[in-house]
Design an enzyme around this catalytic site. Structure first.
Site, PDB file in Angstrom:
ATOM      1  CE  LYS A   1      -2.695   2.449   3.147  1.00  0.00           C
ATOM      2  NZ  LYS A   1      -3.666   1.997   4.411  1.00  0.00           N
TER       3      LYS A   1
HETATM    4  C1  R5P Z   1      -3.295   5.015   7.991  1.00  0.00           C
HETATM    5  O1  R5P Z   1      -1.939   4.893   8.433  1.00  0.00           O
HETATM    6  C2  R5P Z   1      -3.431   4.065   7.809  1.00  0.00           C
HETATM    7  O2  R5P Z   1      -2.332   3.036   7.368  1.00  0.00           O
HETATM    8  C3  R5P Z   1      -3.956   4.264   6.460  1.00  0.00           C
HETATM    9  O3  R5P Z   1      -5.070   3.229   6.800  1.00  0.00           O
HETATM   10  C4  R5P Z   1      -4.160   4.724   5.501  1.00  0.00           C
HETATM   11  O4  R5P Z   1      -2.984   5.922   5.360  1.00  0.00           O
HETATM   12  C5  R5P Z   1      -4.988   5.171   4.582  1.00  0.00           C
HETATM   13  O5  R5P Z   1      -6.338   5.882   4.860  1.00  0.00           O
HETATM   14  P1  R5P Z   1      -6.319   7.140   4.350  1.00  0.00           P
HETATM   15  O6  R5P Z   1      -6.704   7.186   3.055  1.00  0.00           O
HETATM   16  O7  R5P Z   1      -6.947   8.018   4.877  1.00  0.00           O
HETATM   17  O8  R5P Z   1      -4.531   8.191   4.147  1.00  0.00           O
END
Ligand code: R5P
Length: 270
Positions: A173
Site C-alpha cells: 500500500k
Molecule cells: C495510515 O496510517 C493508515 O494505514 C491508513 O489506513 C491509510 O493511511 C489509508 O487511509 P487514508 O485513505 O485516510 O490515507
C-alpha cells in the site's frame, strides 16, 4: 505461493477484475479518535456492504464489527508510537499470529518507514511477519509509511514499494504520485493506494481514477470516505471507478445524486 495465501489473497483481491476497495479504519492506532472516526461502529456499519475488505486493528474489530459480518479482515499488526510521541517510525509487531488466526484475518498489515530513523526495525518487522505468514498461509500487506521529511515522489515511493516487495510482501500500500506507472512497473506485487488527507470529493475520485489508470490494483481509502458528508455515496462512487471503470465525472454524479447530496446536485444544475 501456498494455497492458504492464495486463498486469502483471493478474498481481498478476488473480485473478477482482480481489484479491491479496502476500507481503511485503522487510523486510531496512532491518532486516537481522529475526526470522523470518533465512533467507529457507527462509521463502519453502513459502509461494510460496499467494502471488499476492511483494514483495522484487533481492538476495533472485536468491539465494532459483528463476527457474523463476512467482510475479509486486513488486520493492522504494527504500531507502538502515537502522533504526540517521540517518533512515529518506532513500530513493532503488536499482535501475535495466533490471535490473527483466531480473528480469522485474511491479511496482516505492517508499516515500513523507509528512510526514517527506525527503517531497519520496521523492515525486520516485515521480514518476520512474511515468515510467519508463509508458515500459516496468511498474506502480508506492507504499508509504505512516509515520514514528514520524505517527498512523496515516484523515486522515493518506487524505492519503498520495491523494497517491501523484495522482502516478500504480497500486497503493497502506497500513495499516488506523478509518474505512478513507474512505481507500478518496478513493484512485482499488487499496489493499492491510500487516499491521504481529505480532499474535495471530486479530487479524491480523480486520485482514485488516476491511480487505477496507472496500474494500481485498488484503493485502501479511509478519510476521503468517512470524512465525507455522505460516506456511503462516496464509497459507492469510489467503487464505480475501481470495479466499473467509470470516469471521474460519472463517478462524481453517483456521489452527487445520492440522497443527502441534493443540495450539491441542485447547485450543479444551476
Ligand atoms: C495510515 O496510517 C493508515 O494505514 C491508513 O489506513 C491509510 O493511511 C489509508 O487511509 P487514508 O485513505 O485516510 O490515507
Amino acid at each position: 505461493m501456498n494455497w492458504g495465501i492464495r486463498n486469502r489473497l483471493s478474498q481481498i483481491m478476488g473480485h473478477e477484475d482482480g481489484r479491491c476497495v479496502m476500507l481503511a479504519v485503522d487510523h486510531g492506532y496512532f491518532l486516537g479518535p481522529t475526526e470522523g472516526l470518533e465512533s467507529p461502529r457507527e462509521v463502519i456499519s453502513p459502509l461494510l456492504p460496499f467494502a471488499d475488505s476492511i483494514m483495522l486493528t484487533r481492538g476495533i474489530l472485536r468491539t465494532c464489527v459483528r463476527p457474523e459480518s463476512c467482510v475479509p479482515v486486513v488486520l493492522r499488526v504494527s504500531g507502538g508510537s502515537s502522533i504526540i510521541g517521540e517518533d512515529l517510525s518506532k513500530e513493532e509487531v503488536i499482535a501475535s499470529i495466533e490471535d490473527a488466526i483466531r480473528l480469522n484475518a485474511s491479511c496482516l498489515a505492517v508499516s515500513v518507514f523507509i528512510g526514517s530513523r527506525y527503517e531497519h526495525q520496521t523492515l525486520m518487522n516485515l521480514a518476520r511477519l512474511v515468515d510467519e505468514g508463509e508458515r500459516y498461509g496468511i498474506p502480508i500487506l506492507a504499508v509504505t509509511a512516509v515520514g514528514r521529511e520524505m517527498t512523496r515522489d515516484s523515486r522515493y515511493l518506487g524505492l519503498a514499494c520495491r523494497i517491501a516487495a523484495e522482502f516478500g510482501a504480497h500486497i503493497v500500500k502506497t500513495y499516488y504520485c506523478n509518474d505512478f506507472d513507474t512505481v507500478v512497473r518496478s513493484c512485482p506485487v499488487p499496489l493499492v493506494i491510500a487516499g491521504g488527507k481529505k480532499l474535495d470529493e471530486k479530487d479524491a475520485l480523480k486520485l482514485a481514477h488516476d491511480a487505477i489508470s496507472s496500474g494500481a490494483s485498488g484503493v485502501d481509502m479511509g478519510r476521503n470516505i468517512w470524512q465525507s458528508k455522505t460516506p456511503v455515496s462516496m464509497i459507492k462512487a469510489v467503487r464505480s471507478i475501481v470495479h466499473e471503470g467509470l470516469d471521474v465525472g460519472a463517478a462524481y454524479s453517483i456521489f452527487v445524486h445520492e440522497p443527502g447530496n441534493s443540495n450539491i446536485a441542485s447547485e450543479l444544475q444551476k
